[in-house]
Every structure is written in structure tokens, then in C-alpha cells.
Design a protein around this motif. Structure first.
Motif, PDB file in Angstrom:
ATOM      1  N   VAL A 151      10.905  -5.156 -10.936  1.00 41.74           N
ATOM      2  CA  VAL A 151       9.979  -6.285 -10.938  1.00 41.74           C
ATOM      3  C   VAL A 151       9.645  -6.598  -9.485  1.00 41.74           C
ATOM      4  CG1 VAL A 151       9.613  -8.700 -11.547  1.00 41.74           C
ATOM      5  CG2 VAL A 151      10.948  -7.223 -13.072  1.00 41.74           C
ATOM      6  N   PRO A 152       8.369  -6.545  -9.098  1.00 44.79           N
ATOM      7  CA  PRO A 152       8.014  -6.816  -7.700  1.00 44.79           C
ATOM      8  C   PRO A 152       8.266  -8.272  -7.324  1.00 44.79           C
ATOM      9  CG  PRO A 152       6.050  -6.581  -9.040  1.00 44.79           C
ATOM     10  CD  PRO A 152       7.191  -6.198  -9.921  1.00 44.79           C
ATOM     11  N   ALA A 153       8.382  -8.509  -6.040  1.00 36.28           N
ATOM     12  CA  ALA A 153       8.667  -9.858  -5.550  1.00 36.28           C
ATOM     13  C   ALA A 153       7.622 -10.859  -6.021  1.00 36.28           C
ATOM     14  CB  ALA A 153       8.747  -9.847  -4.022  1.00 36.28           C
ATOM     15  N   ALA A 154       6.362 -10.420  -6.096  1.00 35.39           N
ATOM     16  CA  ALA A 154       5.287 -11.335  -6.494  1.00 35.39           C
ATOM     17  C   ALA A 154       5.431 -11.808  -7.931  1.00 35.39           C
ATOM     18  CB  ALA A 154       3.932 -10.656  -6.305  1.00 35.39           C
ATOM     19  N   ALA A 155       6.192 -11.078  -8.745  1.00 29.46           N
ATOM     20  CA  ALA A 155       6.369 -11.452 -10.150  1.00 29.46           C
ATOM     21  C   ALA A 155       7.715 -12.125 -10.400  1.00 29.46           C
ATOM     22  CB  ALA A 155       6.222 -10.217 -11.034  1.00 29.46           C
ATOM     23  N   LEU A 172       0.076 -12.284 -15.361  1.00 32.35           N
ATOM     24  CA  LEU A 172      -0.880 -13.248 -14.809  1.00 32.35           C
ATOM     25  C   LEU A 172      -0.146 -14.215 -13.899  1.00 32.35           C
ATOM     26  CD1 LEU A 172      -3.367 -14.505 -17.568  1.00 32.35           C
ATOM     27  CD2 LEU A 172      -3.865 -13.185 -15.517  1.00 32.35           C
ATOM     28  N   LYS A 173      -0.723 -14.438 -12.716  1.00 31.89           N
ATOM     29  CA  LYS A 173      -0.172 -15.409 -11.782  1.00 31.89           C
ATOM     30  C   LYS A 173      -1.332 -16.114 -11.089  1.00 31.89           C
ATOM     31  CE  LYS A 173       3.011 -15.914  -7.864  1.00 31.89           C
ATOM     32  NZ  LYS A 173       4.008 -15.227  -7.017  1.00 31.89           N
ATOM     33  N   ASN A 174      -1.358 -17.430 -11.218  1.00 35.05           N
ATOM     34  CA  ASN A 174      -2.457 -18.220 -10.644  1.00 35.05           C
ATOM     35  C   ASN A 174      -3.817 -17.701 -11.108  1.00 35.05           C
ATOM     36  OD1 ASN A 174      -0.589 -19.760  -9.126  1.00 35.05           O
ATOM     37  ND2 ASN A 174      -0.572 -18.214  -7.510  1.00 35.05           N
ATOM     38  N   GLY A 175      -3.862 -17.264 -12.357  1.00 34.89           N
ATOM     39  CA  GLY A 175      -5.122 -16.777 -12.921  1.00 34.89           C
ATOM     40  C   GLY A 175      -5.516 -15.389 -12.485  1.00 34.89           C
ATOM     41  N   SER A 195      -8.781 -11.437  -9.599  1.00 28.43           N
ATOM     42  CA  SER A 195      -7.744 -12.150  -8.843  1.00 28.43           C
ATOM     43  C   SER A 195      -7.692 -13.635  -9.192  1.00 28.43           C
ATOM     44  CB  SER A 195      -7.975 -11.981  -7.341  1.00 28.43           C
ATOM     45  OG  SER A 195      -9.244 -12.510  -6.975  1.00 28.43           O
ATOM     46  N   SER A 196      -8.618 -14.094 -10.027  1.00 28.42           N
ATOM     47  CA  SER A 196      -8.621 -15.492 -10.470  1.00 28.42           C
ATOM     48  C   SER A 196      -9.422 -15.606 -11.749  1.00 28.42           C
ATOM     49  CB  SER A 196      -9.229 -16.401  -9.399  1.00 28.42           C
ATOM     50  OG  SER A 196     -10.590 -16.073  -9.188  1.00 28.42           O
ATOM     51  N   GLY A 197      -9.204 -16.675 -12.483  1.00 27.86           N
ATOM     52  CA  GLY A 197     -10.005 -16.965 -13.665  1.00 27.86           C
ATOM     53  C   GLY A 197      -9.686 -16.164 -14.901  1.00 27.86           C
ATOM     54  N   VAL A 198      -8.659 -15.321 -14.868  1.00 31.03           N
ATOM     55  CA  VAL A 198      -8.296 -14.497 -16.017  1.00 31.03           C
ATOM     56  C   VAL A 198      -7.458 -15.322 -16.991  1.00 31.03           C
ATOM     57  CG1 VAL A 198      -7.088 -12.409 -16.785  1.00 31.03           C
ATOM     58  CG2 VAL A 198      -8.389 -12.396 -14.640  1.00 31.03           C
ATOM     59  N   THR A 199      -7.743 -15.197 -18.278  1.00 31.37           N
ATOM     60  CA  THR A 199      -7.055 -16.006 -19.276  1.00 31.37           C
ATOM     61  C   THR A 199      -6.155 -15.201 -20.212  1.00 31.37           C
ATOM     62  OG1 THR A 199      -9.033 -15.881 -20.662  1.00 31.37           O
ATOM     63  CG2 THR A 199      -8.782 -17.838 -19.272  1.00 31.37           C
ATOM     64  N   ALA A 200      -6.317 -13.873 -20.248  1.00 29.60           N
ATOM     65  CA  ALA A 200      -5.471 -13.046 -21.112  1.00 29.60           C
ATOM     66  C   ALA A 200      -5.403 -11.634 -20.557  1.00 29.60           C
ATOM     67  CB  ALA A 200      -6.005 -13.022 -22.538  1.00 29.60           C
ATOM     68  N   ILE A 201      -4.286 -10.955 -20.835  1.00 28.83           N
ATOM     69  CA  ILE A 201      -4.079  -9.576 -20.413  1.00 28.83           C
ATOM     70  C   ILE A 201      -3.453  -8.796 -21.559  1.00 28.83           C
ATOM     71  CG2 ILE A 201      -3.887  -9.865 -17.906  1.00 28.83           C
ATOM     72  CD1 ILE A 201      -0.849 -10.236 -18.319  1.00 28.83           C
ATOM     73  N   SER A 202      -3.655  -7.478 -21.562  1.00 27.58           N
ATOM     74  CA  SER A 202      -2.990  -6.629 -22.538  1.00 27.58           C
ATOM     75  C   SER A 202      -2.922  -5.215 -21.992  1.00 27.58           C
ATOM     76  CB  SER A 202      -3.734  -6.630 -23.876  1.00 27.58           C
ATOM     77  OG  SER A 202      -3.001  -5.896 -24.845  1.00 27.58           O
ATOM     78  N   ALA A 203      -1.716  -4.663 -21.934  1.00 32.95           N
ATOM     79  CA  ALA A 203      -1.498  -3.316 -21.412  1.00 32.95           C
ATOM     80  C   ALA A 203      -1.352  -2.333 -22.564  1.00 32.95           C
ATOM     81  CB  ALA A 203      -0.243  -3.285 -20.540  1.00 32.95           C
ATOM     82  N   GLY A 204      -2.163  -1.269 -22.554  1.00 34.17           N
ATOM     83  CA  GLY A 204      -2.040  -0.199 -23.527  1.00 34.17           C
ATOM     84  C   GLY A 204      -1.112   0.886 -23.018  1.00 34.17           C
ATOM     85  N   PHE A 205      -1.204   2.081 -23.609  1.00 32.97           N
ATOM     86  CA  PHE A 205      -0.297   3.148 -23.202  1.00 32.97           C
ATOM     87  C   PHE A 205      -0.594   3.601 -21.776  1.00 32.97           C
ATOM     88  CE2 PHE A 205       1.451   7.511 -23.275  1.00 32.97           C
ATOM     89  CZ  PHE A 205       2.755   7.178 -23.572  1.00 32.97           C
ATOM     90  N   ASN A 206      -1.849   3.910 -21.494  1.00 35.36           N
ATOM     91  CA  ASN A 206      -2.247   4.316 -20.149  1.00 35.36           C
ATOM     92  C   ASN A 206      -3.501   3.585 -19.676  1.00 35.36           C
ATOM     93  OD1 ASN A 206      -0.273   6.314 -19.356  1.00 35.36           O
ATOM     94  ND2 ASN A 206      -1.162   7.694 -20.886  1.00 35.36           N
ATOM     95  N   HIS A 207      -3.786   2.444 -20.259  1.00 30.73           N
ATOM     96  CA  HIS A 207      -4.952   1.662 -19.850  1.00 30.73           C
ATOM     97  C   HIS A 207      -4.617   0.179 -19.935  1.00 30.73           C
ATOM     98  CE1 HIS A 207      -5.529   1.430 -24.219  1.00 30.73           C
ATOM     99  NE2 HIS A 207      -6.402   0.456 -24.022  1.00 30.73           N
TER     100      HIS A 207
END
Length: 296
Positions: A151-155, A172-175, A195-207
């Protein structure tokens, strides 16, 4: 094998609220009866999570599973039969979150169900993939176990959302989106503008997917057009989920959008909206709809 363009099934109606319950509708691969929801999940379901061979649902705080029972993935621990708030299904291993504590069962070939002591309390979110899992602690610290423990320091603080991919992670951190892990296809190289304004994320297998201002952004491997975002997903999107090689999204009016691989019709919805949740698995797709028998 075929690759589909985006499939959109529409019904102009308000999207369901977050506390709405409904029934599971599924399509795609037929292995292990995974896309034939049992009768008891046709109503009363508040969350669904598709793994590689097992599907989890949440009903009034109780976890229920169907599909392959390899490694006991369908055998729900007593602790997960009440009071559960979140679920996440992986590759024959399963996670549930109850009162800040992670519960795990099933396949442990790579330590997926050997939980770190730090996830026994204070956890607010969980996410699992094929061989590793993430937990988010109060205060925004990410914990990782299984094949990927870094886990990187930023997370280590300030994170508000997590998503485990095949061998990479999104948070997600600070959007803004942070990513790390395998970057063979650029899946951990976050596009400019996220880098801002993001409300959701989802990681697939390679995308990877992100949602910002109702628009879906995608990056990483594109061998099945899984990162070619269709026009329908460029506005008005309320929720997203990345599967192995395909994606599902639903719009604010409940429309379903599917794109990417289409080996066994996983990108060809068998119903219309309005739906209030989506989960893309390994060549299979699942949605929650208030009334599974409602006509299109």
C-alpha cells in the motif's frame, strides 16, 4: 467469440434510492448455474456481488450465496447471517463486513481469507478480486492482503473509496484517483483530469473505470473494447462496475449500459431498467431491479 458495441436498454423512470430492495436478474455464462438466480433472491435484495464462480447477495443483513461451492464459498459463516453491511465476492473466496469487522471464507490458496489483525475492527469498506483483497479503515487507511500486500504512502490516510482489480488497485482520495500495482496495460496510469471530482471507481482484471460528473472514464487493456466508453455512458451515469473484460453501468433514470467482451452474451442485457445496482463478473452480469417481473 464476438465483441459487442454498447447495449442500452431504456425505461424512463426514476432510479431507485440507495435503501431500495429488489430482485436479481442475471445473464451471461451458465457455468455452475450462476446466472440462474435462486427463487429467494428475486426480491428483498439490497446488494449483489459477482465473483469468478460464486455470487453473493445481501438480504436484511444476511449473506446468501450460489454458484460453485469450491472451497466452501457457498457455506456462509454464522457471523455473516445477520448484521452484515457490505459484501464482496472473489475467486472462490468471499468477504463480508459486519460492525467494522471483516469476515472471510472460501479459497485460501494465496492467503485471501487469512485476515490481517488490523481488519478485525474499524473497517468501513471492503473490496476483493481474484487473488487479493482491500479494506478501508476509519481515517482512510487502506489494508491489503493476499498476493498483493503493498500500500503506497499516499493511501495510508484520507482514502474514501477502494476497488481491487486483477493485480492492481484503485482508491479515491480528495476526489482524485490513485492507482498502483500491475501496469502492463496502463491500468494503473490514471488519465489526466481524474485528480478531482471523481465520485466512483471500479477496477477490472486489466482495466479501470472512474465516474466523474456522470461520465464514465476508462483506461487500461482494450482487447475487447472494454475501455471504449460508449456514448450512452458519457452523461447521466449513476453507478459503474468493471468485470473481467466487460463493464456495466446504470444511469440516473435506471437505464442499463453494457460494453466490452461478449463471449457468452455478458454484454447483452436480458431486461430493461430501471435498475439500482449492477455487478459485472467473469463473463456474467447481474443487476438489481425493484420488480423483476416488470414489463419493459
Amino acid at each position: 467469440m464476438t465483441v459487442s458495441a454498447a447495449t442500452v436498454l431504456s425505461l424512463c423512470a426514476p432510479a431507485a434510492s440507495a435503501d431500495t430492495v429488489g430482485g436479481v436478474i442475471a445473464w451471461g455464462k451458465q457455468d455452475y448455474g450462476i446466472t440462474v438466480p435462486p427463487p429467494n433472491v428475486l426480491s428483498g435484495v439490497s446488494a449483489v456481488s459477482a465473483g469468478s464462480t460464486t455470487v453473493l447477495v445481501l438480504q436484511s443483513g444476511a449473506v446468501f450465496a450460489w454458484g460453485a461451492n469450491n472451497w466452501g464459498a457457498n457455506v456462509i459463516p454464522a457471523d455473516a447471517k445477520s448484521g452484515v453491511g457490505q459484501i464482496s465476492s472473489g475467486w472462490g473466496h468471499e468477504l463480508a463486513l459486519k460492525n467494522g469487522k471483516v469476515i472471510a471464507w472460501g479459497n485460501n490458496w494465496y492467503g485471501q481469507t487469512t485476515l490481517p489483525a488490523s481488519v478485525s475492527s474499524g473497517v468501513i469498506a471492503i473490496s476483493t478480486s481474484n487473488l487479493h483483497s482491500l479494506a478501508l479503515k476509519q481515517g482512510g487507511q487502506v489494508v491489503s492482503w493476499g498476493t498483493r500486500t503493498d500500500v503506497p504512502a499516499a493511501a495510508q490516510s484520507g482514502v474514501t473509496a477502494i476497488s481491487a482489480g486483477g493485480d492492481h488497485n484503485l482508491v479515491l482520495k480528495n476526489g482524485g484517483v490513485l492507482a498502483w500495482g500491475n501496469n502492463a496495460y496502463g491500468q494503473a496510469t490514471v488519465p489526466a483530469g481524474l485528480s478531482s471530482g471523481v465520485t466512483a471507481i471500479s477496477a477490472g482484471f486489466n482495466h479501470s473505470l472512474a465516474l466523474k460528473d456522470g461520465r464514465v472514464y476508462a483506461w487500461g487493456r482494450d482487447n475487447y473494447h472494454q475501455t471504449d466508453v460508449p456514448d450512452a455512458a458519457l452523461s447521466g451515469v449513476a453507478g459503474i462496475d468493471a468485470g473481467s473484460n466487460h463493464n456495466l453501468a446504470f444511469k440516473t433514470n435506471g437505464d442499463i449500459i453494457a460494453w466490452g467482451s461478449d463471449f457468452v452474451t455478458e454484454s447483452e442485457p436480458v431486461t430493461c431498467g430501471p435498475v439500482f445496482a449492477v455487478s459485472a463478473g467473469d463473463n456474467d452480469s447481474f443487476v438489481l431491479k425493484e420488480n423483476v417481473n416488470a414489463p419493459c
